[in-house]
Motif scaffolding. Sequence first.
Motif, mmCIF file in Angstrom:
data_model
loop_
_atom_site.group_PDB
_atom_site.id
_atom_site.type_symbol
_atom_site.label_atom_id
_atom_site.label_comp_id
_atom_site.label_asym_id
_atom_site.label_seq_id
_atom_site.Cartn_x
_atom_site.Cartn_y
_atom_site.Cartn_z
ATOM 1 N N TYR A 48 0.802 -1.205 0.000
ATOM 2 C CA TYR A 48 0.000 0.000 0.000
ATOM 3 C C TYR A 48 0.837 1.257 0.000
ATOM 4 C CZ TYR A 48 -0.273 1.967 4.804
ATOM 5 O OH TYR A 48 -0.035 2.591 5.994
ATOM 6 N N PHE A 49 0.226 2.312 -0.502
ATOM 7 C CA PHE A 49 0.814 3.638 -0.615
ATOM 8 C C PHE A 49 -0.008 4.607 0.224
ATOM 9 C CE2 PHE A 49 3.579 2.818 -4.261
ATOM 10 C CZ PHE A 49 3.011 1.686 -4.803
ATOM 11 N N ARG A 50 0.702 5.551 0.813
ATOM 12 C CA ARG A 50 0.018 6.646 1.483
ATOM 13 C C ARG A 50 0.561 7.940 0.905
ATOM 14 N NH1 ARG A 50 1.017 6.944 7.678
ATOM 15 N NH2 ARG A 50 0.111 4.881 7.584
ATOM 16 N N ASN A 51 -0.350 8.770 0.377
ATOM 17 C CA ASN A 51 0.078 10.005 -0.293
ATOM 18 C C ASN A 51 1.183 9.728 -1.317
ATOM 19 O OD1 ASN A 51 -1.710 11.662 1.224
ATOM 20 N ND2 ASN A 51 -0.265 11.638 2.939
ATOM 21 N N GLN A 52 0.985 8.686 -2.085
ATOM 22 C CA GLN A 52 1.848 8.226 -3.179
ATOM 23 C C GLN A 52 3.140 7.559 -2.722
ATOM 24 O OE1 GLN A 52 0.945 12.291 -5.500
ATOM 25 N NE2 GLN A 52 2.401 10.982 -6.572
ATOM 26 N N ALA A 53 3.458 7.612 -1.443
ATOM 27 C CA ALA A 53 4.700 7.005 -0.970
ATOM 28 C C ALA A 53 4.455 5.542 -0.592
ATOM 29 C CB ALA A 53 5.235 7.773 0.231
ATOM 30 N N PRO A 54 5.335 4.635 -1.003
ATOM 31 C CA PRO A 54 5.189 3.232 -0.593
ATOM 32 C C PRO A 54 5.422 3.098 0.900
ATOM 33 C CG PRO A 54 7.279 3.576 -1.728
ATOM 34 C CD PRO A 54 6.550 4.870 -1.804
ATOM 35 N N ILE A 55 4.474 2.463 1.575
ATOM 36 C CA ILE A 55 4.546 2.373 3.032
ATOM 37 C C ILE A 55 4.823 0.944 3.488
ATOM 38 C CG2 ILE A 55 3.285 2.696 5.198
ATOM 39 C CD1 ILE A 55 4.026 5.311 3.802
ATOM 40 N N ASP A 56 4.132 0.006 2.878
ATOM 41 C CA ASP A 56 4.235 -1.374 3.338
ATOM 42 C C ASP A 56 4.094 -2.292 2.138
ATOM 43 O OD1 ASP A 56 2.404 -3.352 5.873
ATOM 44 O OD2 ASP A 56 3.966 -3.904 4.454
ATOM 45 N N ASP A 57 5.155 -2.997 1.794
ATOM 46 C CA ASP A 57 5.070 -3.960 0.683
ATOM 47 C C ASP A 57 5.348 -5.367 1.178
ATOM 48 O OD1 ASP A 57 8.340 -3.549 -0.940
ATOM 49 O OD2 ASP A 57 7.753 -3.941 1.135
ATOM 50 N N SER A 58 5.003 -5.614 2.426
ATOM 51 C CA SER A 58 5.347 -6.886 3.053
ATOM 52 C C SER A 58 4.686 -8.091 2.386
ATOM 53 C CB SER A 58 4.992 -6.861 4.543
ATOM 54 O OG SER A 58 3.623 -6.591 4.710
ATOM 55 N N GLY A 59 3.601 -7.857 1.655
ATOM 56 C CA GLY A 59 2.923 -8.970 1.010
ATOM 57 C C GLY A 59 3.361 -9.227 -0.417
ATOM 58 N N MET A 60 4.227 -8.419 -0.917
ATOM 59 C CA MET A 60 4.643 -8.535 -2.332
ATOM 60 C C MET A 60 5.679 -9.640 -2.500
ATOM 61 S SD MET A 60 3.391 -6.158 -4.482
ATOM 62 C CE MET A 60 4.526 -5.246 -5.508
ATOM 63 N N PRO A 61 5.449 -10.569 -3.424
ATOM 64 C CA PRO A 61 6.529 -11.491 -3.795
ATOM 65 C C PRO A 61 7.703 -10.649 -4.292
ATOM 66 C CG PRO A 61 4.431 -12.194 -4.728
ATOM 67 C CD PRO A 61 4.205 -10.825 -4.162
ATOM 68 N N LYS A 62 8.879 -10.907 -3.771
ATOM 69 C CA LYS A 62 9.979 -9.959 -3.944
ATOM 70 C C LYS A 62 10.531 -9.898 -5.355
ATOM 71 C CE LYS A 62 9.829 -8.474 0.188
ATOM 72 N NZ LYS A 62 9.001 -7.297 0.384
ATOM 73 N N GLU A 63 10.517 -11.012 -6.033
ATOM 74 C CA GLU A 63 11.332 -11.050 -7.250
ATOM 75 C C GLU A 63 10.667 -10.510 -8.498
ATOM 76 O OE1 GLU A 63 14.516 -14.506 -6.110
ATOM 77 O OE2 GLU A 63 13.237 -14.742 -7.865
ATOM 78 N N ARG A 64 9.420 -10.731 -8.720
ATOM 79 C CA ARG A 64 8.838 -10.392 -10.010
ATOM 80 C C ARG A 64 7.753 -9.343 -9.929
ATOM 81 N NH1 ARG A 64 5.940 -13.993 -11.692
ATOM 82 N NH2 ARG A 64 5.815 -15.342 -9.852
ATOM 83 N N PHE A 65 7.359 -8.971 -8.724
ATOM 84 C CA PHE A 65 6.251 -8.042 -8.540
ATOM 85 C C PHE A 65 6.791 -6.662 -8.149
ATOM 86 C CE2 PHE A 65 2.198 -10.583 -8.051
ATOM 87 C CZ PHE A 65 2.732 -11.794 -8.476
ATOM 88 N N SER A 66 6.184 -5.647 -8.730
ATOM 89 C CA SER A 66 6.511 -4.286 -8.320
ATOM 90 C C SER A 66 5.266 -3.427 -8.451
ATOM 91 C CB SER A 66 7.659 -3.710 -9.164
ATOM 92 O OG SER A 66 7.274 -3.624 -10.520
ATOM 93 N N ALA A 67 5.169 -2.417 -7.598
ATOM 94 C CA ALA A 67 4.025 -1.502 -7.649
ATOM 95 C C ALA A 67 4.543 -0.082 -7.587
ATOM 96 C CB ALA A 67 3.065 -1.767 -6.500
ATOM 97 N N GLN A 68 3.846 0.783 -8.294
ATOM 98 C CA GLN A 68 4.238 2.176 -8.300
ATOM 99 C C GLN A 68 2.998 3.061 -8.213
ATOM 100 O OE1 GLN A 68 6.461 2.039 -11.923
ATOM 101 N NE2 GLN A 68 8.179 1.138 -10.830
ATOM 102 N N MET A 69 3.242 4.283 -7.772
ATOM 103 C CA MET A 69 2.165 5.276 -7.780
ATOM 104 C C MET A 69 2.790 6.598 -8.221
ATOM 105 S SD MET A 69 -0.837 5.878 -5.106
ATOM 106 C CE MET A 69 -2.213 6.911 -5.630
#
Lengths: 112, 113
Positions: A48-69
């Motif tokens: 999740y992002f708060r005010n566009q800043a990444p806050i918590d990516d603890s659930g993201m599989p590390k190698e192939r997943f990425s999220a941006q805002m």
Amino acid sequence: NAGVIQTPRHKVTGKGQEATLWCEPISGHSAVFWYRQTIVQGLEFLTYFRNQAPIDDSGMPKERFSAQMPNQSHSTLKIQSTQPQDSAVYLCASSLEGGEVFFGKGTRLTVV
Amino acid sequence: QQQVRQSSQSLTVWEGETAILNCSYENSAFDYFPWYQQFPGEGPALLIAIRSVSDKKEDGRFTIFFNKREKNLSLHIKDSQPGDSATYFCAASYPSGSWQLIFGSGTQLTVMP
């Protein structure tokens, strides 16, 4: 208010291809979330992002997943080298600070 | 270990009955418990929510009963209608820091006419 908008609604990719999923949160919402839903694992938090800043990516599989805002009106979830186990419904959600979380209809990703 | 558990995968009731969906949780630090309703092809939608300082929350036909000591809660749907047939998710979150919701596995409710 159209709610949280996710595009595309359905996406089919070949194994090894890249998939990019788009989310437009509700205007004015400061928090944007990504969840993944499968029959086996249920609803899993990704990031999740708060005010566009990444806050918590603890659930993201590390190698192939990425999220941006890149701006307050959209977020993307990118999956590189997709695998059949990535097949799921990817849900985007947004909220005001500490407020009700509103979900989009999701993108159903099928990796063949 | 699942932090939020819903004991029934599915529940069937007759129209007009009260459906009771149960949920329990592990972490006593959770303080906000929403229930989400999801129809096929749609995202989850907030139905009703309760904070841990309360033991009951009512909204029309929907009531949450909350037991902090036992770490469980239930959603009661009074006068169930066929249109209530959906999957219901219990969720929990912490009072501060990460705003992520931790979901139970869901209960699929079928209301028979």
